[in-house]
Design a protein around this motif. Structure first.
Motif, PDB file in Angstrom:
ATOM      1  N   MET A  72      51.091  20.100 123.490  1.00  0.00           N
ATOM      2  CA  MET A  72      49.833  19.752 122.840  1.00  0.00           C
ATOM      3  C   MET A  72      50.070  19.370 121.376  1.00  0.00           C
ATOM      4  O   MET A  72      50.976  19.900 120.719  1.00  0.00           O
ATOM      5  CB  MET A  72      48.853  20.940 122.906  1.00  0.00           C
ATOM      6  CG  MET A  72      48.383  21.256 124.310  1.00  0.00           C
ATOM      7  SD  MET A  72      47.109  22.532 124.324  1.00  0.00           S
ATOM      8  CE  MET A  72      48.065  23.969 123.835  1.00  0.00           C
ATOM      9  N   THR A  73      49.248  18.474 120.885  1.00  0.00           N
ATOM     10  CA  THR A  73      49.270  18.137 119.456  1.00  0.00           C
ATOM     11  C   THR A  73      48.493  19.197 118.683  1.00  0.00           C
ATOM     12  O   THR A  73      47.909  20.120 119.255  1.00  0.00           O
ATOM     13  CB  THR A  73      48.659  16.751 119.232  1.00  0.00           C
ATOM     14  OG1 THR A  73      47.301  16.756 119.676  1.00  0.00           O
ATOM     15  CG2 THR A  73      49.432  15.686 120.000  1.00  0.00           C
ATOM     16  N   ASP A  74      48.469  19.064 117.367  1.00  0.00           N
ATOM     17  CA  ASP A  74      47.799  20.070 116.533  1.00  0.00           C
ATOM     18  C   ASP A  74      46.299  20.148 116.824  1.00  0.00           C
ATOM     19  O   ASP A  74      45.740  21.248 116.947  1.00  0.00           O
ATOM     20  CB  ASP A  74      48.024  19.740 115.053  1.00  0.00           C
ATOM     21  CG  ASP A  74      49.482  19.854 114.654  1.00  0.00           C
ATOM     22  OD1 ASP A  74      50.224  20.574 115.372  1.00  0.00           O
ATOM     23  OD2 ASP A  74      49.894  19.237 113.657  1.00  0.00           O
ATOM     24  N   ILE A  75      45.648  18.994 116.926  1.00  0.00           N
ATOM     25  CA  ILE A  75      44.208  19.018 117.183  1.00  0.00           C
ATOM     26  C   ILE A  75      43.911  19.546 118.572  1.00  0.00           C
ATOM     27  O   ILE A  75      42.905  20.254 118.793  1.00  0.00           O
ATOM     28  CB  ILE A  75      43.617  17.604 116.982  1.00  0.00           C
ATOM     29  CG1 ILE A  75      42.099  17.614 117.122  1.00  0.00           C
ATOM     30  CG2 ILE A  75      44.233  16.615 117.959  1.00  0.00           C
ATOM     31  CD1 ILE A  75      41.392  18.405 116.066  1.00  0.00           C
ATOM     32  N   GLN A  76      44.778  19.272 119.541  1.00  0.00           N
ATOM     33  CA  GLN A  76      44.568  19.784 120.893  1.00  0.00           C
ATOM     34  C   GLN A  76      44.778  21.287 120.948  1.00  0.00           C
ATOM     35  O   GLN A  76      44.017  22.000 121.612  1.00  0.00           O
ATOM     36  CB  GLN A  76      45.508  19.068 121.863  1.00  0.00           C
ATOM     37  CG  GLN A  76      45.215  17.585 122.032  1.00  0.00           C
ATOM     38  CD  GLN A  76      46.312  16.847 122.762  1.00  0.00           C
ATOM     39  OE1 GLN A  76      47.323  17.453 123.143  1.00  0.00           O
ATOM     40  NE2 GLN A  76      46.143  15.534 122.946  1.00  0.00           N
ATOM     41  N   ALA A  77      45.794  21.800 120.256  1.00  0.00           N
ATOM     42  CA  ALA A  77      46.066  23.240 120.263  1.00  0.00           C
ATOM     43  C   ALA A  77      44.943  24.023 119.604  1.00  0.00           C
ATOM     44  O   ALA A  77      44.646  25.170 120.010  1.00  0.00           O
ATOM     45  CB  ALA A  77      47.392  23.523 119.560  1.00  0.00           C
ATOM     46  N   ARG A  78      44.279  23.436 118.592  1.00  0.00           N
ATOM     47  CA  ARG A  78      43.195  24.124 117.911  1.00  0.00           C
ATOM     48  C   ARG A  78      41.854  23.966 118.630  1.00  0.00           C
ATOM     49  O   ARG A  78      41.034  24.894 118.623  1.00  0.00           O
ATOM     50  CB  ARG A  78      43.066  23.568 116.492  1.00  0.00           C
ATOM     51  CG  ARG A  78      44.250  23.873 115.574  1.00  0.00           C
ATOM     52  CD  ARG A  78      44.149  25.290 115.001  1.00  0.00           C
ATOM     53  NE  ARG A  78      42.904  25.460 114.274  1.00  0.00           N
ATOM     54  CZ  ARG A  78      42.710  25.092 113.007  1.00  0.00           C
ATOM     55  NH1 ARG A  78      43.707  24.500 112.337  1.00  0.00           N
ATOM     56  NH2 ARG A  78      41.564  25.314 112.424  1.00  0.00           N
ATOM     57  N   ALA A  79      41.606  22.798 119.224  1.00  0.00           N
ATOM     58  CA  ALA A  79      40.278  22.517 119.772  1.00  0.00           C
ATOM     59  C   ALA A  79      40.118  22.977 121.216  1.00  0.00           C
ATOM     60  O   ALA A  79      39.023  23.387 121.609  1.00  0.00           O
ATOM     61  CB  ALA A  79      39.987  21.013 119.682  1.00  0.00           C
ATOM     62  N   LEU A  80      41.166  22.890 122.033  1.00  0.00           N
ATOM     63  CA  LEU A  80      41.015  23.208 123.454  1.00  0.00           C
ATOM     64  C   LEU A  80      40.580  24.654 123.718  1.00  0.00           C
ATOM     65  O   LEU A  80      39.660  24.879 124.522  1.00  0.00           O
ATOM     66  CB  LEU A  80      42.312  22.893 124.192  1.00  0.00           C
ATOM     67  CG  LEU A  80      42.552  21.412 124.517  1.00  0.00           C
ATOM     68  CD1 LEU A  80      43.916  21.200 125.163  1.00  0.00           C
ATOM     69  CD2 LEU A  80      41.464  20.908 125.452  1.00  0.00           C
ATOM     70  N   PRO A  81      41.178  25.676 123.107  1.00  0.00           N
ATOM     71  CA  PRO A  81      40.686  27.048 123.375  1.00  0.00           C
ATOM     72  C   PRO A  81      39.220  27.237 122.997  1.00  0.00           C
ATOM     73  O   PRO A  81      38.469  27.890 123.735  1.00  0.00           O
ATOM     74  CB  PRO A  81      41.620  27.917 122.522  1.00  0.00           C
ATOM     75  CG  PRO A  81      42.851  27.111 122.346  1.00  0.00           C
ATOM     76  CD  PRO A  81      42.386  25.695 122.261  1.00  0.00           C
ATOM     77  N   LEU A  82      38.798  26.672 121.861  1.00  0.00           N
ATOM     78  CA  LEU A  82      37.403  26.826 121.460  1.00  0.00           C
ATOM     79  C   LEU A  82      36.472  26.080 122.402  1.00  0.00           C
ATOM     80  O   LEU A  82      35.390  26.573 122.745  1.00  0.00           O
ATOM     81  CB  LEU A  82      37.218  26.303 120.031  1.00  0.00           C
ATOM     82  CG  LEU A  82      37.922  27.113 118.927  1.00  0.00           C
ATOM     83  CD1 LEU A  82      37.831  26.387 117.600  1.00  0.00           C
ATOM     84  CD2 LEU A  82      37.276  28.497 118.805  1.00  0.00           C
ATOM     85  N   ALA A  83      36.871  24.862 122.806  1.00  0.00           N
ATOM     86  CA  ALA A  83      36.014  24.076 123.697  1.00  0.00           C
ATOM     87  C   ALA A  83      35.916  24.718 125.073  1.00  0.00           C
ATOM     88  O   ALA A  83      34.853  24.697 125.699  1.00  0.00           O
ATOM     89  CB  ALA A  83      36.551  22.658 123.816  1.00  0.00           C
ATOM     90  N   LEU A  84      36.992  25.324 125.576  1.00  0.00           N
ATOM     91  CA  LEU A  84      36.946  25.988 126.871  1.00  0.00           C
ATOM     92  C   LEU A  84      36.037  27.208 126.852  1.00  0.00           C
ATOM     93  O   LEU A  84      35.425  27.550 127.873  1.00  0.00           O
ATOM     94  CB  LEU A  84      38.362  26.390 127.298  1.00  0.00           C
ATOM     95  CG  LEU A  84      39.325  25.240 127.647  1.00  0.00           C
ATOM     96  CD1 LEU A  84      40.714  25.782 127.937  1.00  0.00           C
ATOM     97  CD2 LEU A  84      38.807  24.442 128.842  1.00  0.00           C
ATOM     98  N   LYS A  85      35.912  27.837 125.711  1.00  0.00           N
ATOM     99  CA  LYS A  85      35.030  28.994 125.588  1.00  0.00           C
ATOM    100  C   LYS A  85      33.576  28.596 125.316  1.00  0.00           C
ATOM    101  O   LYS A  85      32.708  29.466 125.215  1.00  0.00           O
ATOM    102  CB  LYS A  85      35.529  29.909 124.469  1.00  0.00           C
ATOM    103  CG  LYS A  85      36.864  30.587 124.783  1.00  0.00           C
ATOM    104  CD  LYS A  85      37.322  31.486 123.670  1.00  0.00           C
ATOM    105  CE  LYS A  85      36.434  32.743 123.602  1.00  0.00           C
ATOM    106  NZ  LYS A  85      36.623  33.622 124.785  1.00  0.00           N
ATOM    107  N   GLY A  86      33.301  27.287 125.169  1.00  0.00           N
ATOM    108  CA  GLY A  86      31.926  26.836 125.041  1.00  0.00           C
ATOM    109  C   GLY A  86      31.427  26.674 123.622  1.00  0.00           C
ATOM    110  O   GLY A  86      30.213  26.518 123.430  1.00  0.00           O
ATOM    111  N   HIS A  87      32.286  26.652 122.610  1.00  0.00           N
ATOM    112  CA  HIS A  87      31.847  26.510 121.222  1.00  0.00           C
ATOM    113  C   HIS A  87      31.574  25.039 120.897  1.00  0.00           C
ATOM    114  O   HIS A  87      32.208  24.128 121.446  1.00  0.00           O
ATOM    115  CB  HIS A  87      32.922  27.047 120.266  1.00  0.00           C
ATOM    116  CG  HIS A  87      33.094  28.526 120.351  1.00  0.00           C
ATOM    117  ND1 HIS A  87      32.248  29.430 119.742  1.00  0.00           N
ATOM    118  CD2 HIS A  87      34.045  29.286 120.988  1.00  0.00           C
ATOM    119  CE1 HIS A  87      32.648  30.670 119.977  1.00  0.00           C
ATOM    120  NE2 HIS A  87      33.753  30.594 120.741  1.00  0.00           N
ATOM    121  N   ASP A  88      30.634  24.835 119.965  1.00  0.00           N
ATOM    122  CA  ASP A  88      30.451  23.501 119.400  1.00  0.00           C
ATOM    123  C   ASP A  88      31.544  23.238 118.371  1.00  0.00           C
ATOM    124  O   ASP A  88      31.895  24.140 117.585  1.00  0.00           O
ATOM    125  CB  ASP A  88      29.072  23.380 118.733  1.00  0.00           C
ATOM    126  CG  ASP A  88      27.946  23.417 119.745  1.00  0.00           C
ATOM    127  OD1 ASP A  88      28.252  23.371 120.950  1.00  0.00           O
ATOM    128  OD2 ASP A  88      26.773  23.486 119.344  1.00  0.00           O
TER     129      ASP A  88
END
Length: 811
Positions: A72-88
């Motif tokens: 994963m790239t930096d933005i993917q490593a930071r955004a994917l866990p939050l997006a999977l948990k349902g955060h905006d």
């Protein structure tokens, strides 16, 4: 808005089919296990580096593995866990950092865990993109990742395609990718399009979508969507303004900026340079650069679609040795799609584009990004140059700046942490294309018209730029720019002329107000004045200042003089304006003094006389009146004052001479008296004519003799042929000839009898009776046996009888 529960089915789904569908979902998916794994995710823990570290479904893992996505790239490593948990999420990262995958994977996974599948589930995720090309690219990535086991129905909704076909398919969609305008059109016009069960909203290139160009469309779309949803925003340059967050109804959004601490807003592998290039030298520099980089993949950005078309068409005719492509917003969707596909598959190519290709498009292995026209701001520069150096690859960007744009643009780039270095162009490798453009525009009127439109749109874009610290329209040499495009003259830019006229009109009003205030009397009777000393003009003042309201206008008052008034001095007649209808320019006294007249004429001539040297005229034009001065404004009248062209002929030595040249007077007198020269000329001309007559007569006589000779030869040959034919016939078939002659004679008698019997079309019955009577009377006086109109001739026995019979028939 469409009521909840309405679907696109014309008839309800069968109960057995619905039960089988629900059973298939329960048997094939272990949702509870995935939900537990997602709950255990710790977004603050930065140990997620591979896609296998995240709790993803088997179809998603297989799709990532087949597309060769592992780390994963930096933005993917930071955004994917939050997006999977349902955060905006508000995500900002550099161009080419993998933002598309950062929201495609959460869309697939969240809908997969919710089992938002099938026609009855409705629309679950909506992805909005600012351009059609970026929407197509997002849809391709979605299909590439989700085609290995996911059963979602995904659709692409963009302009340029059949609206009715999209309406029929919208009712079956679970994931929808589209542009703002088309999505809003379906929300407002398609009855069966239901978005009440929407779970996720994704905005790619959010800064572009939220600007003034798409603000109204996005606000209208958000009004249709439910408030309870997950919203993801991604862009290379992100905004945290409260107004944007309130418009999108974000709930405690997580702001992710993985490159905020970096020294540069652009990738480290990108080499950025700029050159100082005046407006009139840009096309020459661009052509020279393309010639020096034929084995490269290049994108050239322009400010207008007309400029893209002109450069593409003109360079294509000159054949630079590299495939050329062009893309802009005025093209049809199919043509734009074909262009992006060709450029992506090409190894070496040059693409001329507007800002429609500046955002989000992923072209593989782009070597150079050339920005011919200066971008409107630093964000546009970042998005343009982001088409190269993607995914940690090498790339280079070159920016063309005029001397007036350098200072302001460098300040904007410095504020955005964009490192850029100045380079120079090697003059010895620079090539000029001005002469070729002039030749092409002269031969092709359509290309000339396109060049004129490109010039006008470029000037308009420069005048409409908001940042006036960078763009100063008065500092550009527009005449030289038009000449560099091959145009014979500077095209007329209408909006600039209207602006100048408006400025002149406003200036004249200010001057009028100032002059009115200066003429105000000390007691203030002429009108009230402001604190600055300017006269306040009321509507009554303007009403009385109107001209030509009646016959007593100014030009009429100049003709009328009151009897009580004293005679005006001579100087007043010279004080009239030149714009008067009739005005006395000069008054001559009844008994003038010669010296006074001479001095007055000299003074008038000195004041009004003006000499203008016209190009092509041997004598200068003397302007001594207003009428003569108006001649300078008419090209048609000036042509009459210029010298006429001379028709030349060339002698054997190649020296030019006029068709009718006048001989020098001294040389003419040296040859003798005029009458002697006239007689000599007549004698020479007479001899020439006589010689010509002798030659003509000899030629005509020879032609006549030749004609007679040929005629005699032809007659001799015909006579010899006839003698040969008659001699052979008499020797061979003498008796047969007699028999034929008898038969012919009998046939001729029968034919004659039939002709006599037959009634002519112009004879009447009475005429027939008269002819029959005459025939009866004629029979009595003739010898031989006759029956009616037929005469019986005895058969000839000898040759003499046949000759006598033939002579009788012929006589």
């Amino acid at each position: 808005m469409v009521a909840s529960g309405i679907t696109g089915h014309t008839r309800p789904t069968k109960v057995k089919k619905r039960a089988a569908l629900q059973k298939r979902k329960r048997d094939d998916v272990d949702v509870e296990k995935l939900e537990q794994a997602v709950e255990q995710l710790d977004p603050n823990n930065g140990s997620y580096r591979h896609f296998t570290d995240l709790p993803l479904s088997d179809p998603t893992k297989q799709g990532l593995r087949s597309a060769h996505f592992a780390v994963m790239t930096d933005i993917q490593a930071r955004a994917l866990p939050l997006a999977l948990k349902g955060h905006d999420i508000l995500g900002a990262a550099k161009t080419g950092s993998g933002k598309t995958l950062a929201f495609v994977v959460p869309v697939l996974e969240n809908l997969y865990r919710l089992q938002h599948v099938g026609v009855d589930a409705g629309l679950g995720a909506l992805i909005i993109s600012p351009t059609r090309e970026l929407a197509i690219q997002i849809f391709d990535v979605l299909c590439k990742i989700g085609k290995h086991g996911h059963v979602f129905a995904a659709g692409l909704v963009i302009g340029g395609k059949s609206l009715e076909a999209e309406r029929q398919a919208l009712t079956r969609m679970n994931i929808l990718v589209g542009t703002p305008g088309r999505i809003l059109q379906h929300l407002s016009q398609t009855v069966a399009f239901n978005v009440d069960d929407l779970k996720m909203l994704v905005l790619d290139e959010a800064d572009r979508i939220l600007d003034m160009g798409f603000q109204r469309d996005v606000d209208a779309i958000v009004d249709y969507l439910p408030k309870e949803r997950q919203t993801l925003l991604f862009s290379a340059t992100q905004s945290r303004k409260l107004s944007d967050l309130a418009r999108l109804s974000l709930q405690d959004p997580e702001y992710i900026s993985v490159h905020a601490e970096d020294k540069s807003a652009t990738p480290q592998t990108l080499q950025q340079n700029y050159i100082i290039c005046p407006l009139e030298e840009k096309l020459d520099t661009l052509w020279s650069f393309i010639q020096a980089s034929k084995k490269s993949k290049i994108i050239c950005f322009f400010s207008s679609a007309k400029a893209v078309r002109f450069v593409y068409e003109s360079f294509r005719h000159m054949q630079p040795g590299i495939p050329l492509l062009h893309i802009h917003g005025r093209q049809k969707q199919g043509q734009r799609f074909d262009t992006t596909a060709k450029f992506s598959a090409a190894k070496y190519s040059c693409l001329f584009a507007t800002d429609v290709a500046a955002r989000g498009l992923d072209f593989p292995a782009v070597d150079f990004v050339i920005q011919i026209d200066c971008p409107e701001d630093a964000d546009t520069y970042i998005h343009r140059v982001g088409r190269t150096a993607r995914y940690n690859r090498q790339g280079r960007g070159v920016l063309f700046l005029t001397p007036g744009e350098e200072e302001g643009m460098l300040k904007r780039l410095e504020a955005k942490n964009v490192p850029i270095e100045r380079i120079n162009v090697r003059q010895r490798k620079r090539q000029s294309v001005k002469d070729q453009l002039v030749h092409m525009l002269f031969k092709d009127p359509a290309l000339k018209y396109l060049a004129q439109k490109a010039f006008i749109t470029c000037v308009r874009s420069l005048s409409l730029q908001k940042d006036k610290d960078i763009f100063h329209l008065t500092e550009y040499d527009l005449e030289a720019y038009a000449a560099s495009m091959g145009l014979p003259g500077t095209p007329r830019v209408k909006f600039l002329e209207e602006g100048n006229a408006k400025q002149k009109k406003q200036t004249s009003r200010d001057e009028l107000a100032v002059s009115g205030s200066s003429g105000e009397s000390e007691d203030g009777k002429d009108g009230p004045a402001t604190k600055k000393g300017k006269l306040v003009r009321t509507k009554y003042d303007r009403m009385f200042e109107r001209q030509n309201q009646d016959v007593l206008a100014d030009h009429y008052k100049n003709l009328v003089r009151d009897d009580d008034a004293e005679e005006a001095p001579e100087s007043e007649y010279n004080a009239y304006d030149d714009d008067d209808f009739l005005a006395v320019k000069r008054r001559i006294p009844a008994r003038p003094d010669l010296s006074d007249i001479a001095s007055e004429d000299d003074a008038t001539a000195t004041r009004m006389r003006k000499v203008v040297n016209l190009e092509g005229a041997a004598q200068p034009l003397i302007i001594d009146s207003n009428r003569r001065e108006k001649l300078l404004k008419s090209k048609k009248k000036l042509l009459k004052l210029k010298d006429r062209g001379k028709k030349l002929v060339y002698d054997d030595d190649g020296n030019p001479h006029e068709v009718y040249e006048l001989e020098d007077e001294n040389d003419f007198r040296a040859k003798g008296l005029p009458e002697d020269q006239r007689q000599k000329f007549l004698q020479e001309a007479r001899e020439v004519v006589q010689n010509a007559d002798v030659e003509d007569k000899a030629t005509a006589k020879a032609k006549k003799k030749e004609k007679i000779r040929k005629k005699k030869e032809r007659e001799t040959m015909e006579k010899e042929d006839d003698d040969n034919d008659s001699r052979v016939g008499l020797e061979d078939n003498e008796e047969d000839g007699l028999a034929n002659f008898r038969a012919d004679a009998e046939v001729s008698d029968v034919e004659a009898d039939e002709m006599k019997r037959s009634k002519k079309w112009f004879q009447s019955d009475s005429e027939d009776e008269d002819e029959s009577k005459k025939g009866k009377k004629g029979k009595k006086g003739k010898k031989g046996k006759k029956t009616g109109a037929r005469q019986i001739v005895e058969e000839p026995e000898t040759l003499e009888d046949m000759e006598a019979l033939a002579a009788g028939l012929l006589g």
